[in-house]
Design a protein around this motif. Structure first.
Motif, PDB file in Angstrom:
ATOM      1  N   LEU A   1      52.089  35.451  87.329  1.00 21.62           N
ATOM      2  CA  LEU A   1      52.910  35.874  86.072  1.00 21.62           C
ATOM      3  C   LEU A   1      52.102  37.375  85.980  1.00 21.62           C
ATOM      4  CD1 LEU A   1      53.036  34.763  82.712  1.00 21.62           C
ATOM      5  CD2 LEU A   1      51.451  33.727  84.387  1.00 21.62           C
ATOM      6  N   ILE A   2      52.955  38.549  85.836  1.00 25.68           N
ATOM      7  CA  ILE A   2      52.596  39.850  85.216  1.00 25.68           C
ATOM      8  C   ILE A   2      52.420  39.573  83.674  1.00 25.68           C
ATOM      9  CG2 ILE A   2      52.951  42.177  84.660  1.00 25.68           C
ATOM     10  CD1 ILE A   2      54.226  42.430  87.354  1.00 25.68           C
ATOM     11  N   THR A   3      51.055  39.834  83.009  1.00 29.55           N
ATOM     12  CA  THR A   3      50.841  39.584  81.658  1.00 29.55           C
ATOM     13  C   THR A   3      50.658  41.049  81.327  1.00 29.55           C
ATOM     14  OG1 THR A   3      48.618  39.448  82.246  1.00 29.55           O
ATOM     15  CG2 THR A   3      50.045  37.353  81.622  1.00 29.55           C
ATOM     16  N   GLU A   4      50.678  41.402  79.888  1.00 28.09           N
ATOM     17  CA  GLU A   4      50.270  42.704  79.242  1.00 28.09           C
ATOM     18  C   GLU A   4      48.789  42.969  79.825  1.00 28.09           C
ATOM     19  OE1 GLU A   4      51.997  44.913  77.731  1.00 28.09           O
ATOM     20  OE2 GLU A   4      53.846  43.682  77.689  1.00 28.09           O
ATOM     21  N   GLU A   5      48.029  41.715  79.868  1.00 28.67           N
ATOM     22  CA  GLU A   5      46.532  42.037  80.170  1.00 28.67           C
ATOM     23  C   GLU A   5      46.335  42.568  81.624  1.00 28.67           C
ATOM     24  OE1 GLU A   5      42.221  39.962  80.517  1.00 28.67           O
ATOM     25  OE2 GLU A   5      43.901  38.724  79.535  1.00 28.67           O
TER      26      GLU A   5
ATOM     27  N   THR B   1      72.418  36.473  82.778  1.00 26.06           N
ATOM     28  CA  THR B   1      73.136  36.875  81.524  1.00 26.06           C
ATOM     29  C   THR B   1      72.342  36.497  80.337  1.00 26.06           C
ATOM     30  OG1 THR B   1      75.153  36.557  82.510  1.00 26.06           O
ATOM     31  CG2 THR B   1      75.356  36.507  80.292  1.00 26.06           C
ATOM     32  N   GLU B   2      71.607  35.308  80.423  1.00 27.52           N
ATOM     33  CA  GLU B   2      70.985  34.755  79.352  1.00 27.52           C
ATOM     34  C   GLU B   2      69.675  35.424  79.115  1.00 27.52           C
ATOM     35  OE1 GLU B   2      69.375  30.417  77.853  1.00 27.52           O
ATOM     36  OE2 GLU B   2      70.916  30.400  79.462  1.00 27.52           O
ATOM     37  N   TYR B   3      68.996  36.082  80.070  1.00 23.54           N
ATOM     38  CA  TYR B   3      67.937  36.538  79.776  1.00 23.54           C
ATOM     39  C   TYR B   3      67.751  38.033  80.226  1.00 23.54           C
ATOM     40  CZ  TYR B   3      66.276  31.784  79.747  1.00 23.54           C
ATOM     41  OH  TYR B   3      66.435  30.316  79.302  1.00 23.54           O
ATOM     42  N   GLU B   4      67.322  39.004  79.566  1.00 22.87           N
ATOM     43  CA  GLU B   4      67.168  40.322  79.928  1.00 22.87           C
ATOM     44  C   GLU B   4      66.404  40.573  81.182  1.00 22.87           C
ATOM     45  OE1 GLU B   4      65.990  44.575  77.921  1.00 22.87           O
ATOM     46  OE2 GLU B   4      65.437  42.833  76.872  1.00 22.87           O
ATOM     47  N   HIS B   5      67.088  40.962  82.070  1.00 22.71           N
ATOM     48  CA  HIS B   5      66.408  41.254  83.339  1.00 22.71           C
ATOM     49  C   HIS B   5      66.112  42.774  83.795  1.00 22.71           C
ATOM     50  CE1 HIS B   5      69.369  42.657  86.151  1.00 22.71           C
ATOM     51  NE2 HIS B   5      70.375  42.222  85.537  1.00 22.71           N
ATOM     52  N   PRO B   6      64.883  42.946  84.253  1.00 19.05           N
ATOM     53  CA  PRO B   6      64.443  44.535  84.185  1.00 19.05           C
ATOM     54  C   PRO B   6      64.746  45.014  85.754  1.00 19.05           C
ATOM     55  CG  PRO B   6      62.702  42.988  84.840  1.00 19.05           C
ATOM     56  CD  PRO B   6      63.828  41.965  84.579  1.00 19.05           C
ATOM     57  N   TYR B   7      65.377  44.272  86.511  1.00 15.64           N
ATOM     58  CA  TYR B   7      65.435  44.968  87.828  1.00 15.64           C
ATOM     59  C   TYR B   7      66.542  46.006  88.006  1.00 15.64           C
ATOM     60  CZ  TYR B   7      63.141  40.411  88.113  1.00 15.64           C
ATOM     61  OH  TYR B   7      62.410  39.458  87.834  1.00 15.64           O
ATOM     62  N   VAL B   8      66.106  47.232  88.669  1.00 16.44           N
ATOM     63  CA  VAL B   8      66.943  48.386  89.081  1.00 16.44           C
ATOM     64  C   VAL B   8      67.777  47.609  90.300  1.00 16.44           C
ATOM     65  CG1 VAL B   8      66.984  50.497  90.125  1.00 16.44           C
ATOM     66  CG2 VAL B   8      65.203  50.018  88.500  1.00 16.44           C
ATOM     67  N   ILE B   9      67.124  47.041  91.144  1.00 21.16           N
ATOM     68  CA  ILE B   9      67.926  46.475  92.294  1.00 21.16           C
ATOM     69  C   ILE B   9      67.618  44.939  92.189  1.00 21.16           C
ATOM     70  CG2 ILE B   9      68.128  46.399  94.759  1.00 21.16           C
ATOM     71  CD1 ILE B   9      67.794  49.463  94.940  1.00 21.16           C
TER      72      ILE B   9
ATOM     73  N   ARG C   1      59.577  45.449  79.224  1.00 13.97           N
ATOM     74  CA  ARG C   1      59.128  46.589  78.662  1.00 13.97           C
ATOM     75  C   ARG C   1      58.657  47.704  79.788  1.00 13.97           C
ATOM     76  NH1 ARG C   1      54.368  48.562  78.272  1.00 13.97           N
ATOM     77  NH2 ARG C   1      52.952  46.859  79.074  1.00 13.97           N
ATOM     78  N   LEU C   2      58.099  47.251  80.759  1.00 10.60           N
ATOM     79  CA  LEU C   2      57.746  48.110  81.877  1.00 10.60           C
ATOM     80  C   LEU C   2      59.045  49.248  82.316  1.00 10.60           C
ATOM     81  CD1 LEU C   2      55.308  46.106  83.863  1.00 10.60           C
ATOM     82  CD2 LEU C   2      54.637  47.859  82.382  1.00 10.60           C
ATOM     83  N   SER C   3      59.937  48.321  82.722  1.00 16.23           N
ATOM     84  CA  SER C   3      61.234  48.691  83.151  1.00 16.23           C
ATOM     85  C   SER C   3      61.827  49.983  81.920  1.00 16.23           C
ATOM     86  CB  SER C   3      62.462  47.736  83.394  1.00 16.23           C
ATOM     87  OG  SER C   3      63.441  48.334  83.760  1.00 16.23           O
ATOM     88  N   LYS C   4      61.779  49.638  80.568  1.00 14.74           N
ATOM     89  CA  LYS C   4      62.225  50.416  79.755  1.00 14.74           C
ATOM     90  C   LYS C   4      61.437  51.834  79.600  1.00 14.74           C
ATOM     91  CE  LYS C   4      64.134  47.039  76.846  1.00 14.74           C
ATOM     92  NZ  LYS C   4      64.059  46.223  75.865  1.00 14.74           N
TER      93      LYS C   4
END
Length: 180
Positions: free
Chosen positions: A160-164, A115-123, A89-92
Motif C-alpha cells: 500500500l501507498i502510505t503518507e510516509e 459507492t461506499e468508499y471515496e475512490h480517487p481514480y480518474v479512470i 488526498r493525492l487525487s485532490k
C-alpha cells in the motif's frame, strides 16, 4: 570422536548458520521493492472496459500525456482500503491516479465498494481476467506504478501507498517526472 569428524560437523553447522543469517539479515527482505523487468519499458498495451461501464472501452492511450500513478486494487484487498485516504488526498492535489481493478468478478460488489468508499481514480479500468495485471507482473493487490507522460514505467511499489512512502520515495520520483 575423531578430529576430522569434528571439523566436518563444525563446518556443516557453520554453513547452516551462514544460510540462516543470510535468510534473516543479509538479503534484501523487502517485499515492497522487488525489482521489475518493466522499469524503463512502456506500459503494456490493453483494451479493457471501465469499471461499472462495460460499454466504455479504455486503451493505453487514455493514460498517456502526463505523469501518473497507476494503482492495482481489488474489493477483496484490505490494504487497498487502507491506502484510499492517501490516494484520495493525492487525487485532490491533482495527481492523476488510474485504477486497475484486479480480478473482481462481481459487479455488484465493485459498485457497492465504489459507492461506499471515496475512490480517487480518474479512470478505473476493469481487469476481471487479470490480463493487464499479468502483463504488468502484478503479484497481488495493491501494487502501484509511476509512469511518465509517454507511458514509460518508472517505478513499481508492491503494497500500500502510505503518507510516509509517498513523501520519501514516490513523491520525489513523481516530481522528477513532472519536471521532464
Amino acid at each position: 570422536m575423531p578430529k576430522g569428524r569434528i571439523v566436518g560437523v563444525v563446518a556443516i553447522i557453520a554453513v547452516l548458520a551462514g544460510f540462516a543469517w543470510l535468510a534473516i539479515f543479509g538479503m534484501n527482505n523487502s517485499t515492497t521493492n522487488l525489482p521489475s523487468a518493466l522499469i524503463g519499458k512502456p506500459f503494456p498495451e490493453f483494451d479493457l472496459t471501465a469499471v461499472g461501464q462495460p460499454s466504455k472501452r479504455i486503451t493505453k492511450e487514455a493514460i498517456l500525456g502526463k505523469p501518473a500513478v497507476v494503482n492495482v486494487w481489488a474489493t477483496w484487498c484490505r490494504e487497498c482500503l487502507h491506502e484510499l485516504p492517501t490516494l484520495s488526498r493525492l487525487s485532490k492535489q491533482g495527481v492523476p491516479i488510474y485504477g486497475v481493478n484486479y480480478k473482481d468478478l462481481d459487479s455488484e460488489t465493485i459498485q457497492k465498494w465504489m459507492t461506499e468508499y471515496e475512490h480517487p481514480y480518474v479512470i478505473n479500468i476493469s481487469d476481471p481476467k487479470g490480463t493487464l495485471s499479468l502483463a504488468l507482473g502484478v503479484y497481488g493487490a495493491p501494487e502501484t506504478f509511476l509512469i511518465d507522460k509517454k507511458g514509460i514505467i518508472r517505478y513499481k511499489l508492491i503494497g500500500l501507498i502510505t503518507e510516509e512512502n509517498w513523501s520519501t520515495v514516490l513523491a520525489p520520483i513523481y516530481q522528477e517526472l513532472l519536471n521532464e
